[in-house]
Design an enzyme around this catalytic site. Structure first.
Site, PDB file in Angstrom:
ATOM      1  CB  THR A 121      41.257  42.332  38.013  1.00  0.00           C
ATOM      2  OG1 THR A 121      41.222  41.601  36.715  1.00  0.00           O
ATOM      3  CG2 THR A 121      41.949  43.696  37.792  1.00  0.00           C
ATOM      4  CG  PHE A 152      46.014  41.072  29.269  1.00  0.00           C
ATOM      5  CD1 PHE A 152      47.102  40.363  29.452  1.00  0.00           C
ATOM      6  CD2 PHE A 152      45.715  42.532  29.836  1.00  0.00           C
ATOM      7  CE1 PHE A 152      48.270  40.843  30.526  1.00  0.00           C
ATOM      8  CE2 PHE A 152      46.711  43.097  30.549  1.00  0.00           C
ATOM      9  CZ  PHE A 152      47.977  42.239  31.004  1.00  0.00           C
ATOM     10  CD  GLU A 155      32.980  38.383  30.038  1.00  0.00           C
ATOM     11  OE1 GLU A 155      33.117  38.956  31.212  1.00  0.00           O
ATOM     12  OE2 GLU A 155      31.831  37.690  29.910  1.00  0.00           O
ATOM     13  CB  CYS A 264      36.895  43.494  32.604  1.00  0.00           C
ATOM     14  SG  CYS A 264      36.999  41.965  33.269  1.00  0.00           S
ATOM     15  CE  LYS A 267      35.956  43.036  38.306  1.00  0.00           C
ATOM     16  NZ  LYS A 267      37.343  43.149  38.197  1.00  0.00           N
ATOM     17  NE  ARG A 331      30.170  39.077  35.410  1.00  0.00           N
ATOM     18  CZ  ARG A 331      31.112  38.152  35.776  1.00  0.00           C
ATOM     19  NH1 ARG A 331      31.531  38.212  36.803  1.00  0.00           N
ATOM     20  NH2 ARG A 331      32.010  37.630  34.688  1.00  0.00           N
TER      21      ARG A 331
HETATM   22  C1  UDX Z   1      36.971  37.086  37.950  1.00  0.00           C
HETATM   23  C2  UDX Z   1      37.132  38.257  38.705  1.00  0.00           C
HETATM   24  O1  UDX Z   1      35.892  38.724  39.174  1.00  0.00           O
HETATM   25  C3  UDX Z   1      37.899  39.283  37.963  1.00  0.00           C
HETATM   26  O2  UDX Z   1      38.093  40.624  38.507  1.00  0.00           O
HETATM   27  C4  UDX Z   1      38.981  38.862  37.291  1.00  0.00           C
HETATM   28  O3  UDX Z   1      39.392  39.459  36.180  1.00  0.00           O
HETATM   29  C5  UDX Z   1      38.960  37.341  36.709  1.00  0.00           C
HETATM   30  O4  UDX Z   1      38.196  36.517  37.634  1.00  0.00           O
HETATM   31  P1  UDX Z   1      35.277  36.165  36.450  1.00  0.00           P
HETATM   32  O5  UDX Z   1      35.711  34.697  36.325  1.00  0.00           O
HETATM   33  O6  UDX Z   1      34.342  36.684  35.452  1.00  0.00           O
HETATM   34  O7  UDX Z   1      36.355  37.201  37.093  1.00  0.00           O
HETATM   35  O8  UDX Z   1      34.405  35.824  37.929  1.00  0.00           O
HETATM   36  P2  UDX Z   1      33.155  34.826  38.120  1.00  0.00           P
HETATM   37  O9  UDX Z   1      32.380  34.550  36.842  1.00  0.00           O
HETATM   38  O10 UDX Z   1      32.278  35.766  38.958  1.00  0.00           O
HETATM   39  O11 UDX Z   1      33.652  33.571  38.705  1.00  0.00           O
HETATM   40  C6  UDX Z   1      34.531  33.781  39.916  1.00  0.00           C
HETATM   41  C7  UDX Z   1      34.141  32.212  40.497  1.00  0.00           C
HETATM   42  O12 UDX Z   1      34.844  31.972  41.669  1.00  0.00           O
HETATM   43  C8  UDX Z   1      32.938  32.088  40.781  1.00  0.00           C
HETATM   44  O13 UDX Z   1      32.250  30.870  40.083  1.00  0.00           O
HETATM   45  C9  UDX Z   1      32.781  31.857  42.165  1.00  0.00           C
HETATM   46  O14 UDX Z   1      31.555  30.484  42.384  1.00  0.00           O
HETATM   47  C10 UDX Z   1      34.148  31.443  42.393  1.00  0.00           C
HETATM   48  N1  UDX Z   1      34.350  31.547  43.839  1.00  0.00           N
HETATM   49  C11 UDX Z   1      34.121  32.651  44.444  1.00  0.00           C
HETATM   50  C12 UDX Z   1      35.009  30.597  44.681  1.00  0.00           C
HETATM   51  O15 UDX Z   1      35.306  29.356  44.033  1.00  0.00           O
HETATM   52  N2  UDX Z   1      35.476  30.626  45.767  1.00  0.00           N
HETATM   53  C13 UDX Z   1      35.083  31.976  46.495  1.00  0.00           C
HETATM   54  O16 UDX Z   1      35.500  32.089  47.854  1.00  0.00           O
HETATM   55  C14 UDX Z   1      34.600  33.017  45.771  1.00  0.00           C
HETATM   56  C1  UDX Z   2      38.040  43.558  28.513  1.00  0.00           C
HETATM   57  C2  UDX Z   2      39.408  43.620  28.121  1.00  0.00           C
HETATM   58  O1  UDX Z   2      39.282  44.036  26.395  1.00  0.00           O
HETATM   59  C3  UDX Z   2      40.119  42.350  28.194  1.00  0.00           C
HETATM   60  O2  UDX Z   2      41.258  42.698  27.672  1.00  0.00           O
HETATM   61  C4  UDX Z   2      40.230  42.276  30.099  1.00  0.00           C
HETATM   62  O3  UDX Z   2      40.814  41.302  30.133  1.00  0.00           O
HETATM   63  C5  UDX Z   2      38.652  42.109  30.149  1.00  0.00           C
HETATM   64  O4  UDX Z   2      37.956  43.477  29.982  1.00  0.00           O
HETATM   65  P1  UDX Z   2      35.518  42.109  27.841  1.00  0.00           P
HETATM   66  O5  UDX Z   2      35.105  43.378  29.027  1.00  0.00           O
HETATM   67  O6  UDX Z   2      35.441  40.854  27.935  1.00  0.00           O
HETATM   68  O7  UDX Z   2      37.307  42.508  27.976  1.00  0.00           O
HETATM   69  O8  UDX Z   2      34.930  43.079  26.671  1.00  0.00           O
HETATM   70  P2  UDX Z   2      35.518  44.115  25.557  1.00  0.00           P
HETATM   71  O9  UDX Z   2      35.490  43.445  24.256  1.00  0.00           O
HETATM   72  O10 UDX Z   2      36.631  44.577  26.047  1.00  0.00           O
HETATM   73  O11 UDX Z   2      34.351  45.209  25.601  1.00  0.00           O
HETATM   74  C6  UDX Z   2      34.168  45.665  26.757  1.00  0.00           C
HETATM   75  C7  UDX Z   2      32.905  46.737  26.620  1.00  0.00           C
HETATM   76  O12 UDX Z   2      33.236  47.895  25.969  1.00  0.00           O
HETATM   77  C8  UDX Z   2      31.675  46.244  25.950  1.00  0.00           C
HETATM   78  O13 UDX Z   2      30.517  46.555  26.659  1.00  0.00           O
HETATM   79  C9  UDX Z   2      31.726  46.702  24.540  1.00  0.00           C
HETATM   80  O14 UDX Z   2      30.234  46.940  24.040  1.00  0.00           O
HETATM   81  C10 UDX Z   2      32.492  48.267  24.994  1.00  0.00           C
HETATM   82  N1  UDX Z   2      32.942  48.705  23.560  1.00  0.00           N
HETATM   83  C11 UDX Z   2      34.031  48.006  23.116  1.00  0.00           C
HETATM   84  C12 UDX Z   2      32.472  49.847  23.132  1.00  0.00           C
HETATM   85  O15 UDX Z   2      31.465  50.460  23.369  1.00  0.00           O
HETATM   86  N2  UDX Z   2      33.335  50.277  22.031  1.00  0.00           N
HETATM   87  C13 UDX Z   2      34.280  49.854  21.241  1.00  0.00           C
HETATM   88  O16 UDX Z   2      34.987  50.056  20.569  1.00  0.00           O
HETATM   89  C14 UDX Z   2      34.691  48.517  22.045  1.00  0.00           C
END
Ligand code: UDX
Ligand code: UDX
Length: 434
Positions: A121, A152, A155, A264, A267, A331
């Site tokens: 993102t 999209f 998790e 997500c 942030k 997170r």
């Molecule tokens: C990441 C972004 O944080 C999020 O904004 C976006 O929506 C999807 O990609 P996520 O996969 O959850 O989300 O991040 P994270 O689990 O922290 O993985 C990022 C990976 O990139 C880590 O494994 C880190 O080691 C790696 N990384 C980071 C590199 O390989 N090179 C770098 O320079 C920095």
């Molecule tokens: C979200 C978006 O759904 C996804 O499309 C995007 O790519 C990444 O961010 P994620 O953060 O993995 O996905 O989880 P999600 O199921 O969306 O829940 C996010 C948070 O909202 C959780 O802390 C959950 O407990 C909370 N939540 C969700 C509520 O409090 N009430 C609800 O009805 C649904």
């Protein structure tokens, strides 16, 4: 096709593995050598249902490989997805240094056309910044494109979401980039019948922020209504059900509780607000969304304090450390807000989570953890529920009551039925319900 993914986190690893599963030849790169070592010995750095077997099967089939070198990744494939972290900075703005460093390394090593795809993102118009950076480090006048392909994935259901997305969104500015991405996603689009949207890059980047911000707003809206319910004796679960049957509202994301967490929503909403300030339109609406989310945790903490008066030396059982069920990700999880406060109040804690325990223990070593719910609640003066894991709902209430010293529950996720708790003789506090 050959595809390189840089960043094997929650998004990069799932994306790379699903691309391999549909027949592409994938190289996943990460600069965290421990993560790559684990993956090469078949150990997953994260939990996602179905991920482990899919990684192992595709490694065995020779379609999924790992590396710590962006240079190797640049040589391996014409298309390079950037899925590195864009973690929030201190002021909440997205930290783009990882995205920038990948762009720089690719530019330094590429010897022919490359398509860089923003999976992480990113704030709108990052593509322009990335283009400027790459032009500075290119060794020769080699063509390249930038594209946006926001994820999209949710998790806990990321694999399912990857194969059956509601839509695939790509932002491109050249036919060549558009053709490459269409070919990559063709098997998923054909199999799932999902919409495939090709638009300009800024629109694609904005689609992600706007979607996540809308979902976060929906949750804060229902949490705000839950506060009115508590003040008027109404029941938020009935209200949400009544609202959700309107197709224009929809039943999803109307669960009141202790608020949203995860890597997500907090942030992305932050980054969207910042972007608004930068481009000259203040998204004050979203500032209120964030404020309601913060207040929700404080509100549940107040319930706990009012019920217990003194927390010092009280035994507090906490069910749920992950930010949502189905993941080990902690997170921005509510548990990161409650545990330090309860430690400060000198309460004695026992923590339960079926998957996130290890990751939480890395942050909070030396606390009491117990993998058995009833054991965790043993002799507790109060039980605090922070994640709606299905195992909690299935608990035998009589057994729970017998296990605790005092049958007092503060339910931050409305897991239990209020009448059933009352009938069992619990003192039961929840969100938005009498
Ligand atoms: C990441 C972004 O944080 C999020 O904004 C976006 O929506 C999807 O990609 P996520 O996969 O959850 O989300 O991040 P994270 O689990 O922290 O993985 C990022 C990976 O990139 C880590 O494994 C880190 O080691 C790696 N990384 C980071 C590199 O390989 N090179 C770098 O320079 C920095
Ligand atoms: C979200 C978006 O759904 C996804 O499309 C995007 O790519 C990444 O961010 P994620 O953060 O993995 O996905 O989880 P999600 O199921 O969306 O829940 C996010 C948070 O909202 C959780 O802390 C959950 O407990 C909370 N939540 C969700 C509520 O409090 N009430 C609800 O009805 C649904």
């Amino acid at each position: 096709m050959k595809i390189t993914i840089v960043g094997t986190g929650y998004v990069g690893l799932v994306t790379g593995t699903t691309f391999a599963e549909i027949g592409h030849d994938v190289l996943c790169v990460d600069n965290d050598t421990s993560k790559i070592d684990k993956l090469e010995s078949g150990i997953m750095p994260i939990y996602e249902e179905g991920l482990e077997e899919m990684v192992l099967a595709n490694v065995k089939a020779g379609r999924l490989k790992f590396s710590t070198s962006v240079a190797e990744g640049t040589a391996f494939a014409e298309v390079i997805f950037i899925a590195v972290g864009t973690p929030p900075g201190y002021q909440g703005e997205a930290n783009m240094s990882y995205v920038e460093s990948v762009g720089r390394e690719v530019a330094e090593h590429m010897t022919s056309y490359r398509l860089l795809v923003e999976k992480s993102t990113v704030i709108v118009n990052t593509n322009e910044q990335l283009t400027r950076t790459m032009n500075k480090y290119l060794k020769a006048d080699i063509p390249f494109d930038i594209a946006s392909n926001p994820e999209f994935l949710r998790e806990g259901t990321a694999i399912k979401d990857a194969f059956k997305p509601d839509r695939v969104v790509v932002g491109v500015e050249s036919d060549r980039a558009g053709d490459l991405l269409r070919e990559i996603y063709a098997p998923i689009v054909e199999k799932s019948g999902c919409e495939y949207l090709q638009m300009d890059i800024a629109s694609a980047e904005l689609t992600k922020h706007a979607s996540n911000s809308f979902l976060a707003m929906k949750i804060s809206f229902i949490n705000a209504v839950s506060r009115i319910c508590e003040l008027t004796g109404a029941d938020i679960t009935q209200v949400a059900h009544g609202m959700g049957l309107d197709a224009r509202i929809g039943e999803h994301f109307l669960k009141a509780g202790v608020g949203y967490g995860g890597s997500c929503f907090p942030k992305d909403v932050d980054a969207f607000v910042r972007m608004g300030d930068e481009v000259g339109y203040r998204l004050d609406l979203l500032k209120e969304v964030q404020s309601i989310n913060k207040q929700q945790r404080e509100h549940v903490m107040r319930k706990l304090k009012q019920e217990m008066w003194v927390l010092q030396n009280k035994r507090v059982a906490i069910f749920g450390l992950a930010f949502k069920p189905g993941t080990d990700d902690i997170r921005e999880s509510p548990s990161l807000y409650f545990v330090p406060q309860l430690q400060e109040q000198k309460a004695s804690l026992c923590l339960w989570d079926p998957i996130a325990r290890e990751k939480f223990n890395e942050e909070f070593p030396g606390l009491d953890y117990n993998d058995d719910l009833l054991e965790c609640a043993k002799d507790a003066d109060v039980l605090l529920i922070l994640t709606d894991w299905p195992e909690i709902r299935e608990l035998d209430l009589a057994a729970l009551k017998d296990s605790m010293r005092c049958p007092i529950v503060v339910d931050g996720r409305n897991v239990f039925d209020a009448q059933a708790m009352d009938a069992q003789g619990f003192t039961y506090h929840s969100v938005g319900r009498p």
